[in-house]
Design an enzyme around this catalytic site. Sequence first.
Site, PDB file in Angstrom:
ATOM      1  N   ASP A  21       0.850  -1.187   0.000  1.00  0.00           N
ATOM      2  CA  ASP A  21       0.000   0.000   0.000  1.00  0.00           C
ATOM      3  C   ASP A  21       0.890   1.244   0.000  1.00  0.00           C
ATOM      4  O   ASP A  21       1.157   1.856   1.028  1.00  0.00           O
ATOM      5  CB  ASP A  21      -0.898  -0.027   1.239  1.00  0.00           C
ATOM      6  CG  ASP A  21      -2.046   0.958   1.141  1.00  0.00           C
ATOM      7  OD1 ASP A  21      -2.119   1.688   0.130  1.00  0.00           O
ATOM      8  OD2 ASP A  21      -2.875   0.995   2.071  1.00  0.00           O
ATOM      9  N   CYS A  22       1.358   1.591  -1.204  1.00  0.00           N
ATOM     10  CA  CYS A  22       2.300   2.708  -1.338  1.00  0.00           C
ATOM     11  C   CYS A  22       1.651   3.957  -1.932  1.00  0.00           C
ATOM     12  O   CYS A  22       2.238   5.037  -1.889  1.00  0.00           O
ATOM     13  CB  CYS A  22       3.514   2.294  -2.163  1.00  0.00           C
ATOM     14  SG  CYS A  22       3.144   1.618  -3.786  1.00  0.00           S
ATOM     15  N   LYS A  23       0.464   3.829  -2.515  1.00  0.00           N
ATOM     16  CA  LYS A  23      -0.331   4.961  -3.019  1.00  0.00           C
ATOM     17  C   LYS A  23       0.501   5.961  -3.824  1.00  0.00           C
ATOM     18  O   LYS A  23       0.401   7.177  -3.638  1.00  0.00           O
ATOM     19  CB  LYS A  23      -1.035   5.678  -1.868  1.00  0.00           C
ATOM     20  CG  LYS A  23      -2.108   4.848  -1.177  1.00  0.00           C
ATOM     21  CD  LYS A  23      -2.850   5.676  -0.153  1.00  0.00           C
ATOM     22  CE  LYS A  23      -3.947   4.879   0.536  1.00  0.00           C
ATOM     23  NZ  LYS A  23      -3.387   3.852   1.455  1.00  0.00           N
ATOM     24  N   ARG A  24       1.279   5.481  -4.752  1.00  0.00           N
ATOM     25  CA  ARG A  24       2.065   6.377  -5.585  1.00  0.00           C
ATOM     26  C   ARG A  24       1.173   7.042  -6.636  1.00  0.00           C
ATOM     27  O   ARG A  24       0.239   6.431  -7.150  1.00  0.00           O
ATOM     28  CB  ARG A  24       3.204   5.616  -6.274  1.00  0.00           C
ATOM     29  CG  ARG A  24       4.202   4.949  -5.328  1.00  0.00           C
ATOM     30  CD  ARG A  24       4.815   5.957  -4.381  1.00  0.00           C
ATOM     31  NE  ARG A  24       6.001   5.440  -3.707  1.00  0.00           N
ATOM     32  CZ  ARG A  24       6.113   5.273  -2.390  1.00  0.00           C
ATOM     33  NH1 ARG A  24       5.116   5.574  -1.604  1.00  0.00           N
ATOM     34  NH2 ARG A  24       7.232   4.813  -1.863  1.00  0.00           N
TER      35      ARG A  24
END
Length: 283
Positions: free
Chosen positions: A96-99
Amino acid sequence: MSEVGFGDRLQAAFQQFGHLCVGIDPHPFLLNEWEFDDTSVSLREFSLRVIDACVGQVGIIKPQVAFYERHGAKGLEALDYIIRRAREAGLLVISDCKRGDIGSTMEAYAQAWLTPGWNLESDAITVSPYLGSGALSQTVDYALSHNKGVFILAATSNPEAALLQTAQITQGIHQGKTIAAAMLSDVARWATEATPQNSVGAVLGATLDLPALGIHPDEYPALPVLAPGFGFQGARVEDAQRLFGNLSTNLIVSETRSVLSAGRDGVVESVTRRAGEVASALA
């Protein structure tokens, strides 16, 4: 590189273990509740205990990258280690890095997180489309070519998002739709037209009133949906089929605090019990 697309691996996880995804968010307060100090060494030990509790009970974990990044290089080293341990144990890992950035930069992020054999190699990542969903095309192409998955933020439950995500589009192919509905329409196209299919999914908050966002779930194909908000945040898994309609077929029920608040001594029982409850609700 796996010869099986992410969508097919996700289906296999559903069939064997059900729809629960355990989030690994090493908040400082959770570390404290587990009687750990707030260090990179503790991140690793905390995460490994969660993984051990998940093996054989659930098929998917979702580490929240920010809580590792806050410890710098040593935190990322711990994250890399636990991702490898989880994947070696047969768990699907959604990082879950939401780049979210322009196309070429997004492709670099995809390479960082989705390249087979590299550090931090995950099965899927979360990405933000709010620089325009077209900016994610290279990321999606890279993921699909490596049998990986991408989950695109469409409608999130944080109150700050409502003003943007409910705004209506005034031109182009999505004219008249809310931004959230337009994003979901783009995800649905990728999920069904790309090869392999169903390796691109959406993030939809389980606490949302989706019709109020212009999203009517039964109008969409059964694309993969990562749904945070169950458990601690108030959404009930017993309501999942009512909330998500056709989208509940490939729903990933993401829970963190409701499972991990059981502490180091109770986490195995907590994961086992919740996995069974989610499987029964979505059977």
